[in-house]
Design an enzyme around this catalytic site. Structure first.
Site, PDB file in Angstrom:
ATOM      1  N   MET A 152       0.851  -1.185   0.000  1.00 13.84           N
ATOM      2  CA  MET A 152       0.000   0.000   0.000  1.00 13.84           C
ATOM      3  C   MET A 152       0.891   1.240   0.000  1.00 13.84           C
ATOM      4  SD  MET A 152      -3.155  -0.959  -0.184  1.00 13.84           S
ATOM      5  CE  MET A 152      -4.269   0.223   0.552  1.00 13.84           C
ATOM      6  N   CYS A 153       0.701   2.122   0.952  1.00 10.51           N
ATOM      7  CA  CYS A 153       1.354   3.437   1.036  1.00 10.51           C
ATOM      8  C   CYS A 153       0.769   4.376  -0.009  1.00 10.51           C
ATOM      9  CB  CYS A 153       2.861   3.368   0.868  1.00 10.51           C
ATOM     10  SG  CYS A 153       3.712   2.512   2.204  1.00 10.51           S
ATOM     11  N   GLY A 154       0.734   5.644   0.339  1.00 14.08           N
ATOM     12  CA  GLY A 154       0.240   6.659  -0.572  1.00 14.08           C
ATOM     13  C   GLY A 154       1.283   7.728  -0.802  1.00 14.08           C
TER      14      GLY A 154
END
Length: 300
Positions: A1-3
């Site tokens: 994930m991570c943005g």
């Protein structure tokens, strides 16, 4: 994930509201990275011969005025600009000398970034709390990067949060994971690159610092990632003059970019760009795998 979120201003109006716009983008990416959040802003270039230091303390009672007074006695220093657990201080000496002095006299402090224009703020915890506690909406600037983290490779701490800075005015945010970071870290340490964590993303930042120190342009250094870094990644890299984006050769991690008359933006998801003014008429595209995209401020 991570943005990942990046915003490059092409107008005074966007520059004045840069922090507010980036906050809106990060809020949209909160569920991609609930563990921690961080930003790098580029603004307020310091006078020649001085350096800007972004400092972090784990002690909520940190005496920042005392740190400033000691730096002032040693070199000359401005009053600290304090945001939550961080303070930015301009010191009248080069960054290397200032950092060595701090390591010796204030080993409990962490230098998050150093340079002429960069300021880094980051913290473990929910992105919404970070946005509020660091008063991001108040910050103006020319361009900025942001990150929301879901830890997969190393601990959830402020130090392990993004952005990572291993060179003057240079920082990197990353969505993905690298499989050869331990071997590459050892090699880079032999070349004099310093690391503060065991995070794989910091190794990518160190790799860029090393390549550019050896004479590569930012674009050449990023192209080198395609050969020397194993794993999956979308990188956004900030410099004093702009930012760049690179996805791995199979584009494993998502990314979208957009450009209007007033800004250039990138994000992990379009919803983070949709909150920007004029997004509905901006040119929007998905960056190609293995291709470097970059924007820079024109020299005046």
């Amino acid at each position: 994930m991570c943005g990942i979120a990046g915003l490059f201003s092409k107008s005074e109006a966007v520059s004045e509201q840069l922090g507010s716009h980036l906050s809106d983008m990060l809020a949209q990416l909160s569920d991609r990275g609930p563990d921690s959040a961080g930003v790098a802003f580029y603004r307020d270039r310091v006078p020649a011969g001085s350096s800007k230091l972004s400092l972090h303390s784990a002690d909520p009672r940190q005496d920042w005025d005392g740190v400033r007074a000691a730096l002032d006695d040693a070199f000359g220093a401005t009053d600290p600009e304090v945001r939550a657990s961080h303070a930015v201080i301009v010191v009248e000496t080069d960054a290397g000398e200032a950092q060595a002095w701090l390591r010796e006299r204030y080993p409990e402090l962490r230098v998050m970034s150093a340079g002429e224009v960069i300021e880094i703020y980051k913290e473990a915890g929910p992105p919404a709390d970070f946005i509020h506690n660091f008063r991001l909406a108040e910050i103006a600037g020319s361009h900025a990067l942001g990150h929301t983290r879901m830890a997969t490779e190393s601990r959830v701490t402020t130090e392990h949060s993004h952005p990572f800075s291993t060179g003057l005015d240079l920082c990197l945010v990353h969505n993905g994971s690298l499989s050869n970071h331990n071997r590459l870290r050892r090699r880079l340490r032999e070349e004099g690159i310093e690391f503060q964590t065991d995070n794989d993303s910091e190794v990518a930042a160190g790799y860029l610092t090393w390549r550019m120190r050896e004479g590569a342009t930012l674009e050449q250094a990023l192209e080198g990632c395609l050969e020397d870094l194993d794993g999956f990644y979308t990188f956004a890299v900030g410099t004093a003059d702009g930012f760049a984006v690179l996805r791995d050769p199979i584009a494993c991690k998502p990314a979208v970019m957009a450009e209007s008359d007033d800004w250039v933006a990138m994000a992990s998801e379009y919803r983070a760009i949709a909150v920007l003014p004029g997004a509905e008429t901006a040119r929007t595209w998905e960056p190609e795998p293995g291709r470097v995209y970059s924007w820079e401020r024109q020299a005046v």
